[in-house]
Design a protein around this motif. Structure first.
Motif, PDB file in Angstrom:
ATOM      1  N   TYR A 115       3.215  -7.615 -39.206  1.00 13.86           N
ATOM      2  CA  TYR A 115       2.957  -6.695 -40.308  1.00 13.86           C
ATOM      3  C   TYR A 115       1.616  -6.009 -40.050  1.00 13.86           C
ATOM      4  O   TYR A 115       0.794  -6.503 -39.282  1.00 13.86           O
ATOM      5  CB  TYR A 115       2.992  -7.394 -41.674  1.00 13.86           C
ATOM      6  N   THR A 117      -2.025  -4.769 -41.122  1.00  8.67           N
ATOM      7  CA  THR A 117      -3.077  -5.245 -42.026  1.00  8.67           C
ATOM      8  C   THR A 117      -3.442  -4.194 -43.074  1.00  8.67           C
ATOM      9  O   THR A 117      -4.191  -4.499 -43.995  1.00  8.67           O
ATOM     10  CB  THR A 117      -4.333  -5.656 -41.241  1.00  8.67           C
ATOM     11  N   THR A 118      -2.921  -3.002 -42.936  1.00  8.25           N
ATOM     12  CA  THR A 118      -3.165  -1.958 -43.936  1.00  8.25           C
ATOM     13  C   THR A 118      -2.313  -2.163 -45.189  1.00  8.25           C
ATOM     14  O   THR A 118      -2.515  -1.480 -46.183  1.00  8.25           O
ATOM     15  CB  THR A 118      -2.875  -0.570 -43.348  1.00  8.25           C
ATOM     16  N   MET A 119      -1.376  -3.123 -45.136  1.00  5.33           N
ATOM     17  CA  MET A 119      -0.567  -3.422 -46.318  1.00  5.33           C
ATOM     18  C   MET A 119      -1.457  -4.086 -47.364  1.00  5.33           C
ATOM     19  O   MET A 119      -2.400  -4.802 -47.020  1.00  5.33           O
ATOM     20  CB  MET A 119       0.592  -4.370 -45.964  1.00  5.33           C
ATOM     21  N   PRO A 120      -1.159  -3.866 -48.655  1.00  7.52           N
ATOM     22  CA  PRO A 120      -2.001  -4.446 -49.707  1.00  7.52           C
ATOM     23  C   PRO A 120      -2.053  -5.979 -49.669  1.00  7.52           C
ATOM     24  O   PRO A 120      -3.052  -6.571 -50.002  1.00  7.52           O
ATOM     25  CB  PRO A 120      -1.358  -3.969 -51.003  1.00  7.52           C
ATOM     26  N   LYS A 121      -0.953  -6.620 -49.259  1.00  2.00           N
ATOM     27  CA  LYS A 121      -0.943  -8.076 -49.121  1.00  2.00           C
ATOM     28  C   LYS A 121       0.074  -8.458 -48.046  1.00  2.00           C
ATOM     29  O   LYS A 121       0.973  -7.680 -47.721  1.00  2.00           O
ATOM     30  CB  LYS A 121      -0.622  -8.769 -50.445  1.00  2.00           C
ATOM     31  N   HIS A 137      -4.483  -3.454 -35.839  1.00  3.49           N
ATOM     32  CA  HIS A 137      -4.068  -3.508 -37.235  1.00  3.49           C
ATOM     33  C   HIS A 137      -2.752  -4.241 -37.438  1.00  3.49           C
ATOM     34  O   HIS A 137      -2.083  -4.040 -38.458  1.00  3.49           O
ATOM     35  CB  HIS A 137      -3.958  -2.081 -37.801  1.00  3.49           C
TER      36      HIS A 137
END
Length: 145
Positions: A115, A117-121, A137
């Motif tokens: 995934y 790392t720019t995802m919110p969680k 990222h």
């Protein structure tokens, strides 16, 4: 397993959609996570797996690689409706070919998931998987046996 030119093109386009800003090492890592899915027989039964068979099926499996979702801004480029800049696609093709042809080692430790790392969680599945690599990222994982 036979790998077609379409497989190579779809993998390169997937790398463009998923990891074009991650440099060659990041694109190679994403390509390896896809190759690991292609090569894995989930239930050791020799039957087709739920995420598809071959590079084209695995890359285009709905909701697995968001760049192929029709509502993703990358989709118009991946589908051919808009042109991907030649040099960018050429770099993605180099990464795709290196992984398909086995010219570079798997730096992901057998990862089949990642995934950004720019995802919110972190996604829920990450809690049940083994983290194998953080590169740029992306965070890579493989299923825990």
């Amino acid at each position: 397993m036979t790998v077609t030119e379409k497989d190579r093109d779809v993998l390169a386009r997937t790398l463009w959609g998923e990891s074009r800003g991650e440099g060659l090492a990041g694109m190679v890592a994403v390509a390896w996570s896809i190759r690991n899915r292609v090569e894995m027989d989930l239930h050791n039964d020799g039957k087709p797996d739920w995420w598809g068979e071959g590079y084209t099926d695995v890359c285009r499996k709905p909701y697995q690689f968001s760049c192929w979702n029709r509502n993703d801004p990358n989709y118009q480029f991946l589908s051919g409706a808009r042109a991907i800049p030649f040099r960018e696609l050429a770099q993605c093709r180099i990464a795709a070919d290196q992984v398909i042809d086995g010219k570079v080692a798997d730096s992901t430790g057998g990862a089949t998931h990642y995934y950004a790392t720019t995802m919110p969680k972190a996604p829920d599945w990450a809690a049940k998987a083994k983290r194998t690599l953080k590169l740029g990222h992306h965070v890579f994982f493989r299923d825990v046996p």
